[in-house]
Enzyme design. Sequence first.
Site, PDB file in Angstrom:
ATOM      1  N   ARG A 190       0.840  -1.188   0.000  1.00 21.01           N
ATOM      2  CA  ARG A 190       0.000   0.000   0.000  1.00 21.01           C
ATOM      3  C   ARG A 190       0.883   1.250   0.000  1.00 21.01           C
ATOM      4  NH1 ARG A 190      -1.966  -3.587   3.957  1.00 21.01           N
ATOM      5  NH2 ARG A 190      -4.059  -4.422   3.514  1.00 21.01           N
ATOM      6  N   LYS A 214      -1.679  -2.632   8.149  1.00 17.88           N
ATOM      7  CA  LYS A 214      -2.835  -2.270   8.965  1.00 17.88           C
ATOM      8  C   LYS A 214      -2.790  -3.000  10.305  1.00 17.88           C
ATOM      9  CE  LYS A 214      -6.058  -1.133   5.226  1.00 17.88           C
ATOM     10  NZ  LYS A 214      -7.382  -1.429   4.622  1.00 17.88           N
ATOM     11  N   HIS A 285      -2.685   2.426  -5.839  1.00 17.28           N
ATOM     12  CA  HIS A 285      -3.629   1.322  -5.668  1.00 17.28           C
ATOM     13  C   HIS A 285      -3.745   0.516  -6.955  1.00 17.28           C
ATOM     14  CE1 HIS A 285      -6.963  -0.936  -4.030  1.00 17.28           C
ATOM     15  NE2 HIS A 285      -7.731  -0.598  -5.044  1.00 17.28           N
ATOM     16  N   ARG A 288      -0.784  -1.720  -7.185  1.00 15.99           N
ATOM     17  CA  ARG A 288      -0.966  -2.832  -6.236  1.00 15.99           C
ATOM     18  C   ARG A 288      -1.864  -3.898  -6.857  1.00 15.99           C
ATOM     19  NH1 ARG A 288      -1.316  -4.274  -0.669  1.00 15.99           N
ATOM     20  NH2 ARG A 288      -3.389  -4.814   0.105  1.00 15.99           N
ATOM     21  N   HIS A 311      -3.547  -9.091   3.449  1.00 21.95           N
ATOM     22  CA  HIS A 311      -4.975  -9.189   3.724  1.00 21.95           C
ATOM     23  C   HIS A 311      -5.228 -10.113   4.906  1.00 21.95           C
ATOM     24  CE1 HIS A 311      -6.102  -7.999  -0.659  1.00 21.95           C
ATOM     25  NE2 HIS A 311      -5.942  -6.948   0.115  1.00 21.95           N
ATOM     26  N   TYR A 320     -10.277  -8.598  -4.325  1.00 20.73           N
ATOM     27  CA  TYR A 320      -9.314  -7.598  -4.740  1.00 20.73           C
ATOM     28  C   TYR A 320      -8.620  -7.992  -6.034  1.00 20.73           C
ATOM     29  CZ  TYR A 320      -5.733  -4.018  -4.031  1.00 20.73           C
ATOM     30  OH  TYR A 320      -4.927  -2.923  -4.160  1.00 20.73           O
TER      31      TYR A 320
END
Length: 339
Positions: A190, A214, A285, A288, A311, A320
């Site tokens: 990201r 994240k 993005h 990615r 993820h 995705y």
Amino acid sequence: MSSATARTGATARPGGHRKHPPRPDLRALRDALPEAAQGAVADYERHLSLERGLSPHTVRAYVGDVVSLLAFLTAAEGEAPARSLRDLDITQLRAWLAGQRTAGAGRTTLARRAAAARTFTAWAHRTGLLPSDPGGRLAAPRAHRTLPGVLRADQADALMTASASGAADRNPVALRDRALIEVLYATGIRVSELCGLDVGAVDFSRRVVTVVGKGDKERTVPFGVPAAAALSEWLEEGRPELVGQRSGSALFLGVRGKRIDPRAARQVVHEAVAAVPGALDMGPHGLRHSAATHLLEGGADLRSVQELLGHATLATTQLYTHVTVDRLKAIHDRAHPRA
């Protein structure tokens, strides 16, 4: 492996455009909440930030939704005095969502706000603020998941070739831009993760980079020889020209010597992709998603791509990424007994 593999709600307007409903002043709404509700919001905000380690952007979104919910609750039917948080039930939750829909919120926004409400009520129940968890019964429209456009493998090669050519004069910013684009495409990380990288996160001996994603979760992501070469040139020739007192250990720097920010990184990618004939406009993005797609087309399995992308669930990776129809047909022809 191919060379490519190695690398809110809205209302409709005429003409197909969408007009976002006016956003409420969440700070004013929060300040107008009863003292007990304000305390609950503050405690919940600390829980999201410190205990769950969510990003500031995610925390703001979830807290904003909860403020909206509690403001609706305390003003319900104009009752006075204001209702207590303990009065929150499934009827109130559904009425709040219905009001959001009437105000023009789209399916994606409604889905996010329902998720925020469920997260809050579960926390409030665990901490004793609610006698039960009404959010477990709250349903919302499924969000439309649209896949971003991707580069074809030949367009990705053209992008990398163009960025390398642009760095031929050894300009430090051009060297940085080339390394930035190579790393984004090679790793699929990201843009926030890229901007947070330190020099020490790069291990050239193993050709891997340590990424903090994240929830402050750390993962190791490999990169190929082209990205390694671009990074080496940036660190040896480009970065020393931009480094300053505010650089710290940041891997990628802005023109003034500070750690590069996501907005600047997005601009670099947009401008570089715009120079590729026939390529869709995209930012980090899109790179990615292109990297994940090309990995799948090159034979990578979903579990591996899930790990590389960071993820939490395979379901996210399945949404995705997408596999071309030609690849699906080839797999069917090879594997199905009645092909």
